[in-house]
Design a protein around this motif. Structure first.
Motif, mmCIF file in Angstrom:
data_model
loop_
_atom_site.group_PDB
_atom_site.id
_atom_site.type_symbol
_atom_site.label_atom_id
_atom_site.label_comp_id
_atom_site.label_asym_id
_atom_site.label_seq_id
_atom_site.Cartn_x
_atom_site.Cartn_y
_atom_site.Cartn_z
ATOM 1 N N PRO A 270 45.309 41.914 44.257
ATOM 2 C CA PRO A 270 45.715 42.310 42.906
ATOM 3 C C PRO A 270 44.924 43.488 42.356
ATOM 4 O O PRO A 270 44.211 43.397 41.356
ATOM 5 C CB PRO A 270 45.453 41.038 42.101
ATOM 6 C CG PRO A 270 44.270 40.427 42.765
ATOM 7 C CD PRO A 270 44.450 40.718 44.238
ATOM 8 N N ALA A 271 45.049 44.620 43.009
ATOM 9 C CA ALA A 271 44.435 45.864 42.546
ATOM 10 C C ALA A 271 45.266 47.007 43.097
ATOM 11 O O ALA A 271 45.778 46.922 44.225
ATOM 12 C CB ALA A 271 42.988 45.981 43.022
ATOM 13 N N GLY A 272 45.407 48.058 42.297
ATOM 14 C CA GLY A 272 46.209 49.193 42.747
ATOM 15 C C GLY A 272 45.662 50.488 42.206
ATOM 16 O O GLY A 272 44.519 50.567 41.746
ATOM 17 N N TYR A 273 46.509 51.518 42.237
ATOM 18 C CA TYR A 273 45.984 52.815 41.832
ATOM 19 C C TYR A 273 45.669 52.879 40.341
ATOM 20 O O TYR A 273 44.876 53.715 39.912
ATOM 21 C CB TYR A 273 46.872 53.971 42.285
ATOM 22 C CG TYR A 273 48.335 53.921 41.903
ATOM 23 C CD1 TYR A 273 48.765 54.221 40.619
ATOM 24 C CD2 TYR A 273 49.301 53.631 42.862
ATOM 25 C CE1 TYR A 273 50.114 54.209 40.286
ATOM 26 C CE2 TYR A 273 50.640 53.611 42.547
ATOM 27 C CZ TYR A 273 51.051 53.899 41.260
ATOM 28 O OH TYR A 273 52.396 53.888 40.940
ATOM 29 N N ALA A 274 46.217 51.977 39.528
ATOM 30 C CA ALA A 274 45.822 51.915 38.122
ATOM 31 C C ALA A 274 44.395 51.391 37.973
ATOM 32 O O ALA A 274 43.776 51.565 36.921
ATOM 33 C CB ALA A 274 46.777 51.039 37.332
ATOM 34 N N ASP A 275 43.881 50.763 39.007
ATOM 35 C CA ASP A 275 42.527 50.232 38.993
ATOM 36 C C ASP A 275 41.545 51.119 39.744
ATOM 37 O O ASP A 275 40.347 50.816 39.790
ATOM 38 C CB ASP A 275 42.512 48.834 39.618
ATOM 39 C CG ASP A 275 43.495 47.910 38.942
ATOM 40 O OD1 ASP A 275 43.276 47.583 37.763
ATOM 41 O OD2 ASP A 275 44.488 47.528 39.583
ATOM 42 N N GLY A 276 42.067 52.170 40.375
ATOM 43 C CA GLY A 276 41.189 53.071 41.114
ATOM 44 C C GLY A 276 41.295 52.968 42.614
ATOM 45 O O GLY A 276 40.487 53.558 43.335
ATOM 46 N N ALA A 353 39.278 50.962 33.777
ATOM 47 C CA ALA A 353 38.685 50.218 32.673
ATOM 48 C C ALA A 353 39.121 48.760 32.668
ATOM 49 O O ALA A 353 38.443 47.919 32.084
ATOM 50 C CB ALA A 353 39.055 50.880 31.346
ATOM 51 N N ARG A 354 40.257 48.438 33.301
ATOM 52 C CA ARG A 354 40.672 47.036 33.283
ATOM 53 C C ARG A 354 39.988 46.210 34.382
ATOM 54 O O ARG A 354 40.211 45.007 34.481
ATOM 55 C CB ARG A 354 42.190 46.921 33.392
ATOM 56 C CG ARG A 354 42.797 47.305 34.720
ATOM 57 C CD ARG A 354 44.319 47.153 34.658
ATOM 58 N NE ARG A 354 44.959 47.439 35.940
ATOM 59 C CZ ARG A 354 46.274 47.349 36.149
ATOM 60 N NH1 ARG A 354 47.063 47.001 35.147
ATOM 61 N NH2 ARG A 354 46.784 47.622 37.319
ATOM 62 N N VAL A 355 39.165 46.852 35.189
ATOM 63 C CA VAL A 355 38.358 46.138 36.175
ATOM 64 C C VAL A 355 37.035 45.757 35.511
ATOM 65 O O VAL A 355 36.232 46.635 35.183
ATOM 66 C CB VAL A 355 38.094 47.001 37.415
ATOM 67 C CG1 VAL A 355 37.190 46.268 38.401
ATOM 68 C CG2 VAL A 355 39.411 47.391 38.085
ATOM 69 N N PRO A 356 36.768 44.478 35.280
ATOM 70 C CA PRO A 356 35.506 44.105 34.631
ATOM 71 C C PRO A 356 34.322 44.382 35.537
ATOM 72 O O PRO A 356 34.408 44.276 36.755
ATOM 73 C CB PRO A 356 35.672 42.608 34.361
ATOM 74 C CG PRO A 356 36.671 42.151 35.367
ATOM 75 C CD PRO A 356 37.599 43.304 35.601
ATOM 76 N N ARG A 357 33.205 44.739 34.916
ATOM 77 C CA ARG A 357 31.947 44.929 35.630
ATOM 78 C C ARG A 357 31.062 43.709 35.394
ATOM 79 O O ARG A 357 30.841 43.327 34.238
ATOM 80 C CB ARG A 357 31.211 46.171 35.140
ATOM 81 C CG ARG A 357 31.605 47.485 35.819
ATOM 82 C CD ARG A 357 32.980 47.950 35.489
ATOM 83 N NE ARG A 357 33.207 49.340 35.909
ATOM 84 C CZ ARG A 357 34.384 49.914 35.919
ATOM 85 N NH1 ARG A 357 35.465 49.246 35.543
ATOM 86 N NH2 ARG A 357 34.502 51.173 36.311
ATOM 87 N N THR A 358 30.587 43.129 36.454
ATOM 88 C CA THR A 358 29.636 42.022 36.365
ATOM 89 C C THR A 358 28.310 42.516 36.920
ATOM 90 O O THR A 358 28.262 43.080 38.014
ATOM 91 C CB THR A 358 30.132 40.803 37.161
ATOM 92 O OG1 THR A 358 31.364 40.352 36.598
ATOM 93 C CG2 THR A 358 29.124 39.670 37.106
ATOM 94 N N TYR A 359 27.232 42.282 36.163
ATOM 95 C CA TYR A 359 25.926 42.837 36.504
ATOM 96 C C TYR A 359 25.007 41.746 37.033
ATOM 97 O O TYR A 359 24.874 40.684 36.435
ATOM 98 C CB TYR A 359 25.309 43.514 35.273
ATOM 99 C CG TYR A 359 26.132 44.697 34.841
ATOM 100 C CD1 TYR A 359 27.170 44.540 33.924
ATOM 101 C CD2 TYR A 359 25.930 45.943 35.406
ATOM 102 C CE1 TYR A 359 27.972 45.615 33.560
ATOM 103 C CE2 TYR A 359 26.714 47.018 35.039
ATOM 104 C CZ TYR A 359 27.745 46.849 34.125
ATOM 105 O OH TYR A 359 28.537 47.909 33.785
#
Length: 395
Positions: A270-276, A353-359
């Motif tokens: 579930p990731a595509g070019y809208a997600d990078g 931006a719709r991909v959350p970053r977890t640190y």
């Protein structure tokens, strides 16, 4: 959905390594533009400042505002804008500004601190060589009048990532000439800076008083074939949302540009070019499932792509590593860049931006306790509140 895991310990380690290469001669500016190269502006900024960097570099005044609004008061240099931007805000908030044309110098308000940028051969931003003598004379006059302060003179290397490229010594020579012209005009800048990530690693003569670490902070070696010992900080991962067993001759994704040649398992990511995820990875790229590399099958779509997992036993929810540090079977961001015919910078900054970053990591946590931060610092609000895993168990 996709998730970007950012290892702040890796960012901290890279910062210490790069600062060590520049020390004791030069201080380190951490370049955190473009949302920290896609890693998150505020978490990265706090990490690098706690790990040896003394300056932050950004492109725009908007990025500088995010830092100041978050309470980060470290020295900041911003360097790309038109002549009509709010330079008075920068003067009030202690943000240094780059001057790259005579018109920009004329637009500076009282009280601002500037770094004069000279074009030494990149032929991009920077004051044209023919304009440099007049500009430094004018800047020196304004400094004597107390209108502004000239803290720095700087430029940017064009080919430091290509060892032996003759443009590097030419630019060094031109930069020395520019400094001499500035000195003759009466300027005494305390910061001279020229070296980018590749210059830090391979051009010690370019270190001067300050070095600017960009891509290398995030763990990508800036020079092919030269290993400085950096650690990649981002892992992009997702979970399988559909798994099918299909026979030979099955067309996959748009226009069936991939056709199976055997009984195989196809997995939907579930990731595509809208997600990078670049479309050029279609039928070229790979991911890792269960420690095994699997090819991308067919065209990458806006929100999803398909992987041919062969005879692997894959179930819904299984982790798929799109790229990572390269410790196992997962591809690295450099490999993704090669498959997409681009550079790692574009891959990292393109993670949407719709991909959350977890640190994750100890180094940036004030208490020294490992914390996982949830949120996206690219959000218009300047980022959501940071929460530890203890406070946010579902994070």
């Amino acid at each position: 959905m996709a998730e970007a895991i950012v290892d702040l310990d890796a960012v901290a380690r890279n910062t210490r390594l790069l600062s060590g290469l520049a020390a004791p001669r030069a201080a380190t500016m951490a370049v955190v533009k473009a949302n920290g190269f896609g890693h998150g502006l505020l978490p990265v900024a706090r990490t690098v400042l706690a790990s040896g960097a003394s300056w932050l570099g950004v492109t725009s005044l908007a990025e500088a505002r995010q830092l100041r609004d978050a309470g980060i008061d470290a020295p900041v240099l911003a360097w790309l804008y038109g002549t009509g931007d709010d330079f008075a805000w920068a003067a009030r908030h202690g943000v240094d500004l780059s001057v790259s044309t005579p018109a920009h110098l004329d637009a500076m308000p009282p009280g601002v601190t500037v770094h004069l940028k000279v074009d030494t051969g990149l032929t991009r931003n920077g004051v044209a060589w023919s304009d440099w003598p007049d500009l430094v004379r004018r800047a020196a006059e304004l400094e004597r009048q107390g209108t502004l302060r000239v803290r720095g003179v700087w430029s940017h290397l064009a080919s430091a990532d290509d060892p032996g490229n003759p443009s590097v010594p030419r630019q060094l020579e031109r930069f020395e000439e520019a400094l001499a012209v500035a000195a003759k005009a009466g300027l005494t800048p305390t910061l001279r800076h020229l070296a980018n990530s590749a210059g830090i690693v391979d051009v010690p003569a370019a270190h001067y008083d300050l070095v600017r670490a960009g891509l290398a902070l995030y763990g990508v070696e800036p020079i092919d074939g030269v290993v400085a010992g950096l650690r990649r900080a981002m892992t992009l991962r997702a979970s399988a949302v559909n798994v099918k067993r299909v026979p030979p001759g099955t067309g996959v994704s748009y226009l069936h540009q991939y056709v199976t040649d055997r009984d195989t398992t196809v997995v939907l990511v579930p990731a595509g070019y809208a997600d990078g995820v670049p479309r050029l990875l279609s039928n070229r790229g790979a991911v890792a499932i269960g420690g095994v590399r699997c090819p991308i099958a067919g065209r990458v779509a806006m929100d999803q792509f398909v992987v041919d997992a062969g005879d692997l036993d894959v179930a819904l929810g299984d982790e798929i590593v799109l790229f990572g540090p390269g410790d196992g079977a997962e591809p690295t961001v450099e490999e993704w860049a090669a498959w997409a015919q681009t550079n790692p910078h574009e891959i990292l900054t393109g993670i949407g931006a719709r991909v959350p970053r977890t640190y994750i990591g100890n180094d940036a946590a004030p208490s020294g306790v490992a914390r996982t931060y949830i949120g996206n610092d690219a959000a218009p609000s300047g980022g959501v509140a940071e929460q530890s895993r203890e406070e946010q168990p579902h994070g």
